[in-house]
Design a protein around this motif. Structure first.
Motif, PDB file in Angstrom:
ATOM      1  N   THR A 103       0.851  -1.189   0.000  1.00 61.98           N
ATOM      2  CA  THR A 103       0.000   0.000   0.000  1.00 61.98           C
ATOM      3  C   THR A 103       0.884   1.236   0.000  1.00 61.98           C
ATOM      4  O   THR A 103       2.063   1.174   0.359  1.00 61.98           O
ATOM      5  CB  THR A 103      -0.921   0.041   1.233  1.00 61.98           C
ATOM      6  N   TRP A 104       0.306   2.360  -0.389  1.00 63.66           N
ATOM      7  CA  TRP A 104       1.056   3.616  -0.332  1.00 63.66           C
ATOM      8  C   TRP A 104       0.602   4.364   0.922  1.00 63.66           C
ATOM      9  O   TRP A 104      -0.290   5.182   0.895  1.00 63.66           O
ATOM     10  CB  TRP A 104       0.833   4.455  -1.591  1.00 63.66           C
ATOM     11  N   GLY A 105       1.195   4.008   2.047  1.00 66.98           N
ATOM     12  CA  GLY A 105       0.807   4.603   3.311  1.00 66.98           C
ATOM     13  C   GLY A 105       0.474   3.535   4.341  1.00 66.98           C
ATOM     14  O   GLY A 105       0.449   2.343   4.041  1.00 66.98           O
ATOM     15  N   PHE A 106       0.182   3.988   5.554  1.00 62.90           N
ATOM     16  CA  PHE A 106      -0.064   3.084   6.670  1.00 62.90           C
ATOM     17  C   PHE A 106      -1.544   2.811   6.910  1.00 62.90           C
ATOM     18  O   PHE A 106      -1.888   1.950   7.709  1.00 62.90           O
ATOM     19  CB  PHE A 106       0.525   3.671   7.961  1.00 62.90           C
ATOM     20  N   ASP A 107      -2.444   3.542   6.251  1.00 64.79           N
ATOM     21  CA  ASP A 107      -3.847   3.496   6.643  1.00 64.79           C
ATOM     22  C   ASP A 107      -4.628   2.318   6.073  1.00 64.79           C
ATOM     23  O   ASP A 107      -5.472   1.747   6.770  1.00 64.79           O
ATOM     24  CB  ASP A 107      -4.547   4.793   6.226  1.00 64.79           C
ATOM     25  N   ASP A 108      -4.395   1.968   4.805  1.00 64.45           N
ATOM     26  CA  ASP A 108      -5.327   1.086   4.103  1.00 64.45           C
ATOM     27  C   ASP A 108      -5.518  -0.273   4.769  1.00 64.45           C
ATOM     28  O   ASP A 108      -6.655  -0.740   4.908  1.00 64.45           O
ATOM     29  CB  ASP A 108      -4.873   0.901   2.650  1.00 64.45           C
ATOM     30  N   GLN A 133       5.819   3.070   0.580  1.00 74.05           N
ATOM     31  CA  GLN A 133       6.525   4.330   0.804  1.00 74.05           C
ATOM     32  C   GLN A 133       7.893   4.095   1.443  1.00 74.05           C
ATOM     33  O   GLN A 133       8.883   4.748   1.099  1.00 74.05           O
ATOM     34  CB  GLN A 133       5.712   5.252   1.708  1.00 74.05           C
ATOM     35  N   MET A 134       7.936   3.176   2.401  1.00 74.13           N
ATOM     36  CA  MET A 134       9.179   2.910   3.119  1.00 74.13           C
ATOM     37  C   MET A 134      10.221   2.270   2.188  1.00 74.13           C
ATOM     38  O   MET A 134      11.410   2.578   2.268  1.00 74.13           O
ATOM     39  CB  MET A 134       8.920   1.998   4.311  1.00 74.13           C
ATOM     40  N   ILE A 135       9.769   1.368   1.326  1.00 72.89           N
ATOM     41  CA  ILE A 135      10.687   0.734   0.370  1.00 72.89           C
ATOM     42  C   ILE A 135      11.175   1.763  -0.638  1.00 72.89           C
ATOM     43  O   ILE A 135      12.362   1.803  -0.986  1.00 72.89           O
ATOM     44  CB  ILE A 135       9.988  -0.450  -0.332  1.00 72.89           C
ATOM     45  N   LEU A 149       1.996  10.198  -3.430  1.00 70.96           N
ATOM     46  CA  LEU A 149       2.087   9.338  -4.605  1.00 70.96           C
ATOM     47  C   LEU A 149       2.492  10.153  -5.832  1.00 70.96           C
ATOM     48  O   LEU A 149       3.323   9.711  -6.644  1.00 70.96           O
ATOM     49  CB  LEU A 149       0.742   8.649  -4.837  1.00 70.96           C
ATOM     50  N   LYS A 150       1.939  11.340  -5.961  1.00 72.53           N
ATOM     51  CA  LYS A 150       2.264  12.211  -7.089  1.00 72.53           C
ATOM     52  C   LYS A 150       3.748  12.546  -7.106  1.00 72.53           C
ATOM     53  O   LYS A 150       4.382  12.559  -8.172  1.00 72.53           O
ATOM     54  CB  LYS A 150       1.430  13.488  -6.998  1.00 72.53           C
TER      55      LYS A 150
END
Length: 330
Positions: A103-108, A133-135, A149-150
């Motif tokens: 995922t792009w972020g921690f929320d999903d 994001q971390m990778i 993401l942008k």
């Protein structure tokens, strides 16, 4: 083994509305209304896609901000949406066995698990999960900040070809980024990347987080922080207003404060401020136990600030004394 790049859109009740006051059996920060996912094969080829609209059960009236951001309408959900249990079952079948989620972020993933939990569904199949994001950070500039993401697309020179704030569109763009990373190495080194992120105090939910809430429509930073230290500074146990101490700023428009409830003791409050499309301020607020890593970070920051505070009165006295001498001379 496939990588499943996941993105979702979810609805939240309008603050103060009857839906917001509902007492639910488990925490539900947002009710999922759209799931989008893209498969990346083991050789890092972007493959098939999945998308489903979901008819909400708990927050049936669509928050107008969510509708404006995503373009999703209530009528569309009524006509195209299916119940969450059916959607989740279809998604799980599509993912297959041994899937690794990105995922792009921690929320999903947290939101997905809450939705599974409130319907009494198994959530163990979501266990293998990484924040891309971390990778991305570890394999590019090594920073600890969460990049939009942008921004990541611009760094990798990826032209947008799908709509933003659409679950499948964002999942597809995220998949294009992930396909350019060394995912095998990234997942192997993920714990170290996550540790660097947490040590940088840039927005991950550190251990000890017990409550999370989002607030909207503050005129500016001062109004937002005043509300977070005042009328919205509620004890997560009893709901009584807590007394704050002092905000310390952190990178990325983030602030932390140690608040105290007369009955239940201290809690660490972390907030992140962001600008809404209408120019007003949105606040994401996290509440931590006083014994958490986040609270320890606050204490370290407060200890560093203490000598500075001790020096300030002496500087003010010198300025007042100098002013008095000038007055006498004149």
């Amino acid at each position: 083994m496939d990588y499943i790049v996941l993105d979702m859109e979810w609805n939240q009740p309008w603050p103060g509305s009857p839906s917001a006051k509902k007492v639910l059996p488990v925490q539900l920060r947002g009710e999922i209304i759209q799931i989008g996912a893209v498969r990346i094969t083991e050789d890092q080829t972007v493959a098939d896609e999945f998308q489903v609209m979901i008819k909400p059960r708990f927050y049936r009236h669509l928050n107008r901000r969510v509708s404006k951001l995503t373009g999703i309408k209530e009528q569309q959900l009524r006509h195209e949406g299916i119940p969450f249990p059916e959607a989740a079952a279809k998604f799980r079948d599509w993912c297959g066995e041994n899937a690794i989620f990105l995922t792009w972020g921690f929320d999903d993933i947290g939101i997905l698990r809450e939705n599974l939990r409130i319907f009494g569904m198994d959530e163990n199949w979501t266990g293998r999960w990484y924040n891309a994001q971390m990778i991305f950070n570890a394999q590019t500039d090594g920073s600890t900040s969460q990049k939009a993401l942008k921004t990541a697309m611009e760094i990798f020179k990826i032209e947008p070809s799908r709509p933003a704030h659409d679950a499948l569109g964002d999942a597809y763009h995220t998949a294009l980024i992930c396909a350019m990373l060394d995912l095998r190495r990234g997942t192997a080194e993920y714990e170290e990347a996550l540790k660097s992120h947490v040590n940088g105090f840039h927005g991950a939910e550190l251990p000890g987080c017990i409550a999370r809430k989002v607030f909207y429509d503050f005129a500016d930073k001062r109004a937002a922080l005043t509300a977070m230290a005042g009328e919205q500074n509620k004890c997560p146990v009893c709901g009584r207003q807590m007394l704050g101490s002092r905000w310390f700023s952190q990178p990325g428009h983030r602030y932390m404060d140690l608040a105290s409830c007369p009955e239940h003791g201290d809690f660490l409050i972390r907030v992140r401020l962001s600008e809404q499309p209408n120019g007003l301020i949105r606040v994401s607020r996290l509440t931590y136990e006083a014994t958490s890593e986040a609270a320890a970070a606050y204490e370290r920051r407060a200890e560093k600030a203490e000598p500075e505070e001790q020096r300030k009165p002496r500087r003010r006295r010198r300025r007042r004394a100098a002013a008095s001498e000038t007055a006498v001379t004149e």
